[in-house]
Design a protein around this motif. Structure first.
Motif, PDB file in Angstrom:
ATOM      1  N   THR A  36       0.848  -1.036   0.036  1.00 53.86           N
ATOM      2  CA  THR A  36      -0.094   0.189   0.044  1.00 53.86           C
ATOM      3  C   THR A  36       0.889   1.289   0.018  1.00 53.86           C
ATOM      4  O   THR A  36       0.493   2.253   0.147  1.00 53.86           O
ATOM      5  N   LYS A  91       4.434   3.457  -1.393  1.00 49.81           N
ATOM      6  CA  LYS A  91       4.541   4.472  -2.799  1.00 49.81           C
ATOM      7  C   LYS A  91       4.881   3.522  -4.025  1.00 49.81           C
ATOM      8  O   LYS A  91       4.388   3.605  -4.989  1.00 49.81           O
ATOM      9  N   THR A  92       5.949   2.606  -3.787  1.00 54.85           N
ATOM     10  CA  THR A  92       6.220   1.898  -4.844  1.00 54.85           C
ATOM     11  C   THR A  92       5.301   0.376  -4.998  1.00 54.85           C
ATOM     12  O   THR A  92       5.041   0.280  -5.886  1.00 54.85           O
ATOM     13  N   SER A 117       1.317  -5.975   4.144  1.00 50.47           N
ATOM     14  CA  SER A 117       1.439  -4.780   4.939  1.00 50.47           C
ATOM     15  C   SER A 117       0.877  -5.273   6.394  1.00 50.47           C
ATOM     16  O   SER A 117       0.155  -6.131   6.134  1.00 50.47           O
ATOM     17  N   ARG A 118       0.869  -4.290   7.276  1.00 45.51           N
ATOM     18  CA  ARG A 118       0.175  -4.833   8.470  1.00 45.51           C
ATOM     19  C   ARG A 118      -1.441  -4.630   8.285  1.00 45.51           C
ATOM     20  O   ARG A 118      -2.013  -5.309   9.096  1.00 45.51           O
ATOM     21  N   TYR A 120      11.620  -2.920   2.002  1.00 45.04           N
ATOM     22  CA  TYR A 120      11.832  -2.979   3.165  1.00 45.04           C
ATOM     23  C   TYR A 120      11.510  -1.744   4.020  1.00 45.04           C
ATOM     24  O   TYR A 120      11.498  -0.507   3.439  1.00 45.04           O
ATOM     25  N   PHE A 137      13.761   8.925  -5.030  1.00 47.11           N
ATOM     26  CA  PHE A 137      12.444   8.945  -5.647  1.00 47.11           C
ATOM     27  C   PHE A 137      11.987  10.478  -5.920  1.00 47.11           C
ATOM     28  O   PHE A 137      12.025  11.191  -5.076  1.00 47.11           O
TER      29      PHE A 137
HETATM   30  N1  LIG Z   1      12.344   7.251  -0.850  1.00 46.76           N
HETATM   31  C1  LIG Z   1      13.461   6.935  -1.675  1.00 46.76           C
HETATM   32  O1  LIG Z   1      13.896   8.024  -2.433  1.00 46.76           O
HETATM   33  C2  LIG Z   1      14.284   5.731  -1.786  1.00 46.76           C
HETATM   34  C3  LIG Z   1      15.282   5.625  -2.826  1.00 46.76           C
HETATM   35  C4  LIG Z   1      15.540   4.232  -3.062  1.00 46.76           C
HETATM   36  C5  LIG Z   1      15.151   3.134  -2.168  1.00 46.76           C
HETATM   37  N2  LIG Z   1      14.260   3.424  -1.221  1.00 46.76           N
HETATM   38  C6  LIG Z   1      13.791   2.149  -0.146  1.00 46.76           C
HETATM   39  O2  LIG Z   1      12.379   2.230  -0.622  1.00 46.76           O
HETATM   40  C7  LIG Z   1      11.806   1.294   0.668  1.00 46.76           C
HETATM   41  C8  LIG Z   1      10.544   1.796   1.013  1.00 46.76           C
HETATM   42  O3  LIG Z   1       9.572   1.723   0.026  1.00 46.76           O
HETATM   43  P1  LIG Z   1       8.230   2.742  -0.614  1.00 46.76           P
HETATM   44  O4  LIG Z   1       8.835   4.180  -0.356  1.00 46.76           O
HETATM   45  O5  LIG Z   1       7.668   2.084  -1.598  1.00 46.76           O
HETATM   46  O6  LIG Z   1       7.499   2.283   0.933  1.00 46.76           O
HETATM   47  P2  LIG Z   1       6.752   3.534   1.773  1.00 46.76           P
HETATM   48  O7  LIG Z   1       5.799   4.166   1.016  1.00 46.76           O
HETATM   49  O8  LIG Z   1       7.823   4.069   2.690  1.00 46.76           O
HETATM   50  O9  LIG Z   1       6.100   2.214   2.718  1.00 46.76           O
HETATM   51  C9  LIG Z   1       4.817   2.017   3.419  1.00 46.76           C
HETATM   52  C10 LIG Z   1       4.621   0.896   3.286  1.00 46.76           C
HETATM   53  O10 LIG Z   1       5.032  -0.113   4.266  1.00 46.76           O
HETATM   54  C11 LIG Z   1       4.058  -0.750   4.984  1.00 46.76           C
HETATM   55  N3  LIG Z   1       4.794  -0.645   6.324  1.00 46.76           N
HETATM   56  C12 LIG Z   1       5.024   0.126   7.420  1.00 46.76           C
HETATM   57  N4  LIG Z   1       5.212  -0.323   8.397  1.00 46.76           N
HETATM   58  C13 LIG Z   1       5.441  -1.807   8.245  1.00 46.76           C
HETATM   59  C14 LIG Z   1       5.748  -2.910   8.925  1.00 46.76           C
HETATM   60  N5  LIG Z   1       6.164  -2.886  10.335  1.00 46.76           N
HETATM   61  N6  LIG Z   1       5.847  -4.097   8.452  1.00 46.76           N
HETATM   62  C15 LIG Z   1       5.355  -4.339   7.206  1.00 46.76           C
HETATM   63  N7  LIG Z   1       4.934  -3.496   6.411  1.00 46.76           N
HETATM   64  C16 LIG Z   1       5.129  -1.839   6.845  1.00 46.76           C
HETATM   65  C17 LIG Z   1       2.771   0.149   4.994  1.00 46.76           C
HETATM   66  O11 LIG Z   1       1.634  -0.615   5.143  1.00 46.76           O
HETATM   67  P3  LIG Z   1       1.220  -0.673   6.619  1.00 46.76           P
HETATM   68  O12 LIG Z   1       0.905   0.668   7.230  1.00 46.76           O
HETATM   69  O13 LIG Z   1      -0.446  -1.204   6.292  1.00 46.76           O
HETATM   70  O14 LIG Z   1       1.830  -1.642   7.214  1.00 46.76           O
HETATM   71  C18 LIG Z   1       2.979   0.493   3.443  1.00 46.76           C
HETATM   72  O15 LIG Z   1       2.600  -0.535   2.714  1.00 46.76           O
HETATM   73  C19 LIG Z   1      12.906   1.456   1.773  1.00 46.76           C
HETATM   74  O16 LIG Z   1      13.351   0.189   2.037  1.00 46.76           O
HETATM   75  C20 LIG Z   1      14.041   2.331   1.078  1.00 46.76           C
HETATM   76  O17 LIG Z   1      15.249   2.248   1.448  1.00 46.76           O
HETATM   77  C21 LIG Z   1      13.578   4.575  -1.103  1.00 46.76           C
END
Ligand SMILES: NC(=O)c1ccc[n+]([C@@H]2O[C@H](COP(=O)([O-])OP(=O)(O)OC[C@H]3O[C@@H](n4cnc5c(N)ncnc54)[C@H](OP(=O)(O)O)[C@@H]3O)[C@@H](O)[C@H]2O)c1
Length: 282
Positions: free
Chosen positions: A14, A16-17, A36-37, A65, A126
């Motif tokens: 749910t 960003k990616t 996800s949770r 992660y 991003f």
């Molecule tokens: N931002 C950048 O520029 C960038 C660049 C390169 C790599 N990254 C990598 O991108 C990753 C994050 O991806 P994203 O940006 O797509 O995610 P995100 O939007 O930050 O993450 C939100 C998601 O994580 C879930 N979540 C939150 N706490 C959780 C937990 N304890 N256990 C399981 N799921 C959980 C949430 O669902 P629920 O709340 O329902 O659990 C939701 O689906 C990181 O590992 C980061 O290192 C980021």
């Protein structure tokens, strides 16, 4: 227990990616489980008893992660989860990694060590951080106050990242590949602010601050200490001339060019993300 192993588990499904990966897989009619949770069953990185049920019947995983592969404990958790996935019949893993982060490369190695059928998506900063994450508030305040100096960053559109992830999860040609993913141009944060201002039709400027000023401002806004620490690490380590060059990872994986920042900004403006008026302060 489901022994078919045809479901694709999308961790952070749910977020960003992950949300974009889920949308694309569903549009192809493929069986998808949101990890996800709030998922069914719930998946929580902090509660290992949730991992095996989330992997039941799963054949491949989009592994992102939360909150960041650079936080303490991430490498061990990512490696342990990948090992369980492989053991339970889900060897195909598309791992979201970070470009220019030593911890992220350790997480990549931990997954590689499990003998998974791995594709690494080593991604640059991003674009959507400006419209769907913590930099949104900066944009809405009119001042992007960040410790990014004038170093150019090859911001990545996560619609491109999601396309690469889906390719990796559905096409054997991507197994064993490491894609360094960036956008087509490197922009300074001042360039990015100008592009956002033009697309959003509101004043937005970049104000460079030191790492210490940035940390103090976050603390003033009640941001938890571990998040302050993570952002300080990322701005110090990732926004760096070492990571300024663009790569051709999106073209290698998809055979097309990545989206540029202006296209992203136009699309983000069209969602209304930047139409919000802040009431007082930030
Ligand atoms: N931002 C950048 O520029 C960038 C660049 C390169 C790599 N990254 C990598 O991108 C990753 C994050 O991806 P994203 O940006 O797509 O995610 P995100 O939007 O930050 O993450 C939100 C998601 O994580 C879930 N979540 C939150 N706490 C959780 C937990 N304890 N256990 C399981 N799921 C959980 C949430 O669902 P629920 O709340 O329902 O659990 C939701 O689906 C990181 O590992 C980061 O290192 C980021």
């Amino acid at each position: 227990m489901n022994t078919q192993h045809n479901t694709i588990l999308v961790l952070g499904g749910t977020g960003k990616t992950g949300r974009r990966v889920v949308e694309r897989l569903r549009a192809r009619g493929l069986p998808v489980r949101v990890g996800s949770r709030a998922g069914t069953p719930p998946f929580d990185w902090e509660d290992r008893s949730t991992w095996a049920p989330a992997l039941d019947g799963v054949g491949s995983v989009y592994l992102s992660y939360f909150p960041d592969v650079a936080v303490p404990g991430a490498v061990e958790a990512v490696g342990a989860f990948a090992a369980l996935a492989v053991r339970s019949g889900a060897p195909r893993i598309a791992l979201l990694s970070g470009r220019g982060e030593p911890e992220a490369e350790r997480a990549e190695q931990a997954v590689r060590d499990t003998a998974a059928d791995l594709t690494v998506l080593r991604s640059s900063w991003f674009m959507q951080n400006f419209s769907e994450d913590y930099m949104l508030e900066h944009v809405l305040s009119g001042e992007i106050r960040l410790p990014a100096g004038d170093v150019p960053t090859p911001f990545l559109d996560i619609d491109d990242l999601a396309d690469v992830a889906v390719a990796a999860l559905t096409d054997d040609r991507h197994v064993g590949r490491l894609y360094e993913l960036t956008g087509p141009q490197s922009l300074t944060f001042a360039d990015a602010a100008a592009a956002i201002a033009a697309a959003a039709g509101r004043p937005v400027r970049y104000v460079p601050v030191t790492l210490e000023q940035h940390a103090a401002e976050l603390q003033e806004h009640g941001v938890p200490a571990e998040v302050v620490e993570l952002l300080t690490y990322l701005f110090d380590e990732v926004v760096d001339a070492r990571n300024a060059a663009t790569t051709d990872g999106v073209r290698e994986a998809l055979g097309r060019e990545p989206h540029d920042f202006a296209a992203y900004a136009a699309a983000a403006a069209a969602t209304g993300a930047w139409n919000v008026v802040l009431s007082a302060g930030r």
